[in-house]
Design an enzyme around this catalytic site. Structure first.
Site, short mmCIF file in Angstrom:
data_model
loop_
_atom_site.label_atom_id
_atom_site.label_comp_id
_atom_site.label_asym_id
_atom_site.label_seq_id
_atom_site.Cartn_x
_atom_site.Cartn_y
_atom_site.Cartn_z
N LEU A 18 0.84 -1.21 0.00
CA LEU A 18 0.00 0.00 0.00
C LEU A 18 0.87 1.26 0.00
O LEU A 18 0.58 2.23 -0.70
CB LEU A 18 -0.95 -0.01 1.21
CG LEU A 18 -1.86 1.21 1.32
CD1 LEU A 18 -2.76 1.35 0.10
CD2 LEU A 18 -2.73 1.12 2.59
N LYS A 115 -1.32 11.34 17.89
CA LYS A 115 -1.18 9.92 18.22
C LYS A 115 -2.49 9.28 18.63
O LYS A 115 -3.28 9.85 19.36
CB LYS A 115 -0.15 9.74 19.33
CG LYS A 115 1.27 9.85 18.81
CD LYS A 115 2.23 9.99 19.94
CE LYS A 115 2.17 8.79 20.83
NZ LYS A 115 2.87 7.63 20.29
N ILE A 434 20.70 19.68 15.75
CA ILE A 434 20.16 18.63 16.62
C ILE A 434 20.87 17.29 16.38
O ILE A 434 20.70 16.35 17.15
CB ILE A 434 18.63 18.51 16.43
CG1 ILE A 434 17.98 19.87 16.68
CG2 ILE A 434 18.02 17.49 17.37
CD1 ILE A 434 18.29 20.50 18.02
N SER A 436 21.50 15.18 13.09
CA SER A 436 21.66 14.62 11.76
C SER A 436 21.73 15.71 10.70
O SER A 436 21.12 16.77 10.83
CB SER A 436 20.50 13.67 11.46
OG SER A 436 19.28 14.34 11.57
N ASP A 602 19.20 12.10 23.19
CA ASP A 602 17.86 12.39 22.65
C ASP A 602 16.79 11.61 23.38
O ASP A 602 16.89 10.39 23.51
CB ASP A 602 17.80 12.03 21.16
CG ASP A 602 18.68 12.95 20.32
OD1 ASP A 602 18.83 14.13 20.68
OD2 ASP A 602 19.22 12.47 19.29
N GLU A 608 5.54 10.64 24.60
CA GLU A 608 4.52 9.74 24.05
C GLU A 608 4.37 8.45 24.84
O GLU A 608 3.44 7.70 24.60
CB GLU A 608 4.78 9.47 22.58
CG GLU A 608 6.06 8.74 22.28
CD GLU A 608 6.25 8.60 20.77
OE1 GLU A 608 6.22 9.64 20.09
OE2 GLU A 608 6.41 7.48 20.31
N HIS A 697 10.26 20.21 9.28
CA HIS A 697 9.25 19.40 8.59
C HIS A 697 8.79 20.06 7.30
O HIS A 697 8.04 19.48 6.54
CB HIS A 697 8.05 19.16 9.50
CG HIS A 697 8.42 18.41 10.73
ND1 HIS A 697 8.55 19.02 11.96
CD2 HIS A 697 8.73 17.12 10.93
CE1 HIS A 697 8.92 18.13 12.85
NE2 HIS A 697 9.04 16.96 12.25
#
Ligand code: GLN
Ligand code: ZN
Length: 757
Positions: A18, A115, A434, A436, A602, A608, A697
Site C-alpha cells: 500500500l 497519536k 540537533i 543529523s 535524545d 509519548e 518538517h
C-alpha cells in the site's frame, strides 16, 4: 461454540504494497484506478488470511487513516478541501496530506495529525465547530462491503463510535464538541439502518475513549447516545481496548448493545466483574491475544483462565486479539533471516490469528484435539523463559547495584554552568544543530552496499568518515559554535543503537504503519540489555579530531529506545528501561573519557510514553526520568549534557523535564511561535534551552529576520544567557540546498542578536 473474530488487520501489506502504491499515486505515476485496484487486492488477500475466523472485519482498511475515513463517512470534511474540482480521492488526500503552498491557490493545509491513544499510530484529527453538520456518505464502505460479500466472508463492519469520534476531534472555534451529538446521532442511526439493509448481523463499534479519564458529561453522553441508537441496525459489539474500563465498567456493561469487547490483556481483572454485570442476552468478546506486541501467547496459561469463563458464558463468549492488529507486523513467515531462536518466540498478525483458532478448538472440543500444537507452543514459551539469551546475570547484578547516587550530578546546575562556560568559551546565543545532516542517496547507497557485503567494513568506514569530514567542513564554514558529526552512519536513531546492544533483534519486514504511507520497523527487545563494546566513540573521536570547536557526542536515550521498540512482556517496562539506562551511561562515560565535552542524549519519545490515565503519569515519569538521569549523570561537572525532544507540549510535564536536569534542552518550537516557552517561563526553568527556530518538517527556508524575531520572543520569556539557537529537530530528511541557506540565516540571526543584546 466460541466465536472468533478480529478487530482490524494491518492494511499496509506484508511487503508495504500500500505504501508503494500510494507513493506512486502521489508522484503522479499511477492513476486513482490503479491505486484502488491495489487496495482491493490487499483487502482480498487480508480477508483470505483471516478466513478461519467466524467474523472478519470490513472497513478497517484505509488508504490513509481510519479516523479520516470516518470523517468522510459522516460527511465531516473541512470546508477547505472542497471546491477544488478533481477526483474525490483528491479531496481525501488533500485533508490527509495538505497541498504545498502555491502562489496560484490550490493550497490547503493538512489536517492535524496526532497519536492514536498510547500507540505509535497517528490519525488525522476530526475538525469541528459550532456549525458542523453531518451527512452520511457510504461510498467507500459500500465498496469494501460489496467486495467482502463477493469474497464470501462473514463481514463484521468496523466503525468508530460516535463518542470516541467526537472525543478524538478538536473544536476549531472553542465550541463544545459534545453539543454536536444530537446532530451526529441521526447519521449514525442512518448508517446502522443501512448496514442492516445490507444483511449485516454484527457491527463493531469502537469506543476506546472509554478507557480514558472521562468526566460526568461524557459518561452521560454515552448513556444517551446508545439509548438513542438502540433499535437501529444490526447488533452492536461495543469495542474497548488499550486499557481498563475501571469506573466506567458498569456503564459499558449496561449500554443497550449486543455485546462488549474487553481488552483481556490489559484488563484481565475486569473480565469477572463484566460477566456479572452484563445482561444474560449479551455476548462478551475477550481480547485474549496481545494485539500490541509480538510475543507468542502462552496458550496454556490463557486456557487456564479462559476455560472456566467459557463454561459459564458458552456461546456468549467471543475471542479476539486485544485490539486491532494494525499495531503489529503482518507475517512472521517472511522473517527468514531472523535468528531462529528469537523467531520461535514470536507471533505476528497472521500467527496471532492461528493462536486464536487453536484457543477456539481447545475451548470447544477440549485440549486433546490440538495437543500437538499446544505442546509446541508450551515448548517455545518455556524455551524463551529459560533462555540464557534472555537472562544475563551480569546485567541483573548491575541493575541490583543501582543507587540513587547514580542519577545524581556532582554539583547543581549553576556550579556546572560556570565550569562548562570556562571550558567551552561559547558566545551568547550559541548556535548548534540537533544531530543529523541530510541523509543523501549516496549515504544510503553506501549503507545498503555494506549490508549486502558489496562494501567491506574498511571501505564503509572510510566512506562514512568522508561524509563526517564534509559535514564538519560545512559547519565550520557556516560558523556554527557547537558542531555535530552528522549521523551519516545511522539508519535510524533507535535501530542503530539497538543493533549494537545485546538483547535486541531485528526483523526485515516487520513494518508497522505510523501514519499514511509511513511505516516504522520497531526493533524487538527480547533480552537483558548489555553493551558489549563502545558504539559511537570512534566516530565522535574522528569528528572531534577535525575541528577545534566542541563536537557534540550524540546518543539516543533509554526511554526513547524503550518506547520505539517492541518490548519484553516478562518484566515491567521500568526494569527494561533501567537496563537500557546502564548501557547508555557506559557510552556517555566512554565519550567523556575520549575527550568529548558535550553529549546530547535524545529523548524524542519521552512524552509519548505517558499512560492513558493521569493517575499513572507520576509512576511513568518517575522511572523514565530516573532512567535518563542514570544514563546522563555519571559525568564531571565540566561535561555538558544536552537532551532533545521534538514535540511541543510541556505544560503538564514541566516538573519531570526539570528533574532530568540536562544542562541544555533543545525543543520543537518554531511552529508554535515560541508560545510553548511559556511552560518553561512559568516554571522558571533554570538550565539552558534551545527553542527550535527552523521548522525542519517544511521545505521553507526561514529568513534571518524570522529567526531574530522568534528568538526575541524567546528572550522576552527566558533570560538570554540561557538561550541557544538551533533547528527544531535533525536535518536528515532535508536536502543540502535547503539546509545550507537555512543554517546560514540561523548563524546570521545569532550574530544580529549578539550585536543587539
Ligand atoms: N539526533 C537526532 C537527529 O538529529 C534526533 C532525531 C529526533 O529527535 N527525532 O536526527
Ligand atoms: Zn527531534
Amino acid at each position: 461454540m466460541t466465536i472468533t473474530h478480529n478487530l482490524g488487520f494491518p492494511r499496509i501489506g506484508a511487503r508495504r504494497e500500500l505504501k508503494f502504491a500510494l507513493e506512486r499515486h502521489w508522484e503522479g505515476n499511477a492513476p486513482p484506478a490503479e491505486l484502488q485496484a491495489q487496495a482491493a487486492r490487499l483487502r482480498a488477500r487480508h480477508w483470505a488470511q483471516q478466513s478461519t475466523l467466524d467474523f472478519v472485519p470490513v472497513g478497517d482498511f484505509s488508504l490513509y487513516d481510519h479516523v479520516l475515513d470516518m470523517s468522510f463517512l459522516l460527511g465531516n470534511v473541512p470546508q477547505r478541501a472542497h471546491g477544488h474540482g478533481g477526483e474525490a480521492l483528491e479531496a481525501y488526500f488533500r485533508v490527509a496530506r495538505g497541498r504545498a503552498s502555491r502562489a496560484d491557490c490550490g493550497c490547503t493545509h493538512a489536517g492535524e495529525m496526532t497519536k492514536w491513544f498510547d500507540t505509535n499510530y497517528h490519525y488525522i484529527v476530526p475538525e469541528f465547530n459550532a456549525a458542523t453538520r453531518f451527512a452520511l456518505d457510504t461510498t467507500h464502505l459500500r465498496t469494501q462491503l460489496q467486495e467482502a460479500l463477493d469474497a464470501g466472508v462473514r463481514a463484521k463492519p468496523v466503525i468508530l463510535g460516535p463518542l470516541t469520534y467526537l472525543w478524538l476531534g478538536k473544536s476549531t472555534d472553542g465550541s463544545d464538541r459534545l453539543a454536536l451529538l444530537p446532530a451526529l446521532l441521526p447519521v449514525y442511526a442512518e448508517l446502522l439502518d443501512w448496514l442492516a439493509q445490507q444483511g449485516i448481523e454484527w457491527v463493531q463499534v469502537d469506543e476506546p475513549a472509554l478507557v480514558t479519564d472521562l468526566d460526568a458529561c461524557w459518561r452521560q453522553a454515552y448513556a444517551d447516545a446508545y439509548a438513542s441508537l438502540a433499535g437501529h441496525g444490526p447488533k452492536l459489539l461495543l469495542a474497548t481496548y488499550f486499557g481498563r474500563l475501571e469506573d466506567k465498567l458498569p456503564l459499558a456493561c449496561g449500554l443497550p448493545v449486543g455485546g462488549l469487547h474487553l481488552d483481556a490483556i490489559n484488563a484481565r481483572d475486569e473480565v469477572e466483574p463484566a460477566m456479572a454485570l452484563l445482561g444474560p442476552d449479551k455476548i462478551l468478546s475477550l481480547g485474549v491475544v496481545d494485539g500490541r506486541n509480538i510475543w507468542k501467547t502462552d496458550l496454556h496459561a490463557t486456557l487456564a483462565w479462559l476455560e472456566p469463563v467459557q463454561r459459564q458464558l458458552q456461546e456468549r463468549l467471543w475471542i479476539a486479539p486485544s485490539c486491532s492488529l494494525l499495531h503489529v507486523p503482518v507475517d512472521l513467515e517472511l522473517e527468514t533471516g531472523m535468528d531462529p531462536e528469537v523467531r520461535s518466540w514470536l507471533a505476528f498478525a497472521v500467527q496471532k490469528l492461528d493462536e486464536l483458532r487453536l484457543l477456539q478448538a481447545a475451548l470447544d472440543h477440549g485440549r486433546v484435539g490440538v495437543q500437538e500444537a499446544l505442546i509446541a507452543n508450551a515448548a517455545a514459551v518455556d524455551r524463551r523463559r529459560a533462555s540464557t539469551r534472555v537472562h544475563n546475570p551480569q546485567v541483573a547484578q548491575a541493575v541490583a547495584a543501582i543507587t540513587p547516587a547514580l542519577g545524581q550530578r556532582i554539583s547543581a546546575h549553576a556550579q556546572r554552568a560556570t565550569e562548562q562556560a570556562a571550558v567551552l568559551a561559547l558566545p551568547l546565543y550559541p548556535t548548534t544543530t540537533i544531530g543529523s545532516f541530510p541523509q543523501t542517496p549516496h549515504i544510503r547507497q553506501a549503507r545498503r552496499r555494506h549490508k549486502l557485503g558489496e562494501l567491506d567494513d574498511d571501505a564503509y568506514r572510510a566512506a562514512m568518515q568522508a561524509e563526517i569530514a564534509h559535514c564538519v567542513d560545512v559547519q565550520e564554514a557556516l560558523g556554527l559554535d557547537v558542531l555535530v558529526h552528522g549521523e551519516a552512519e545511522r539508519n535510524d536513531m533507535v535501530e542503530y543503537f539497538g543493533e549494537q546492544l545485546e538483547g535486541y533483534a531485528f526483523s526485515t519486514n516487520g513494518w508497522v504503519q505510523s501514519y499514511g504511507s509511513r511505516c516504522v520497523k520497531p526493533p524487538i527487545l527480547y533480552g537483558d540489555v548489555h553493551r558489549p563494546r563502545p558504539i559511537t566513540v570512534e566516530w565522535t573521536r574522528h569528528a572531534q579530531s577535525l575541528t577545534k570547536k566542541p563536537m557534540k557526542g550524540m546518543l539516543t536515550g533509554p526511554v526513547t529506545m524503550l518506547n520505539w521498540s517492541f518490548v519484553r512482556d516478562d518484566q515491567p517496562r521500568a526494569a527494561t528501561c533501567r537496563q537500557l539506562a546502564l548501557a547508555i551511561r557506559a557510552e556517555v562515560q566512554d565519550l567523556e573519557r575520549a575527550g568529548v565535552r558535550i553529549i546530547q542524549i535524545d529523548e524524542a519519545a519521552l512524552r509519548e510514553g505517558l499512560p492513558l490515565r493521569r493517575k499513572e503519569w507520576d509512576d511513568y515519569l518517575g522511572w523514565a526520568v530516573e532512567a535518563f538521569r542514570i544514563a546522563a549523570n555519571g559525568v564531571r561537572d565540566a561535561t555538558q549534557i544536552h537532551t532533545h525532544m521534538c514535540y511541543s507540549e510541556f505544560n503538564d510535564i514541566m516538573e519531570a523535564i526539570a528533574a532530568m536536569d540536562a544542562d541544555v534542552i533543545t525543543i520543537e518550537t518554531s511552529r508554535s511561535n515560541m508560545a510553548l516557552l511559556d511552560a518553561f517561563d512559568g516554571f522558571r526553568y533554570p538550565n539552558g534551552i534551545g527553542p527550535g527556530v527552523y521548522d525542519i518538517h517544511s521545505p521553507n527556508i526561514p529568513s534571518r529576520e524570522q529567526i531574530v524575531d522568534l528568538m526575541r520572543k524567546a528572550a522576552a520569556r527566558i533570560p538570554a544567557a540561557q538561550l541557544w539557537v538551533n533547528p527544531d529537530c535533525g536535518l536528515k530528511t532535508r536536502s543540502w540546498d535547503e539546509v545550507l541557506p537555512a543554517l546560514e540565516n540561523m548563524v546570521a540571526a545569532a550574530r544580529t542578536l549578539r550585536a543587539t543584546a
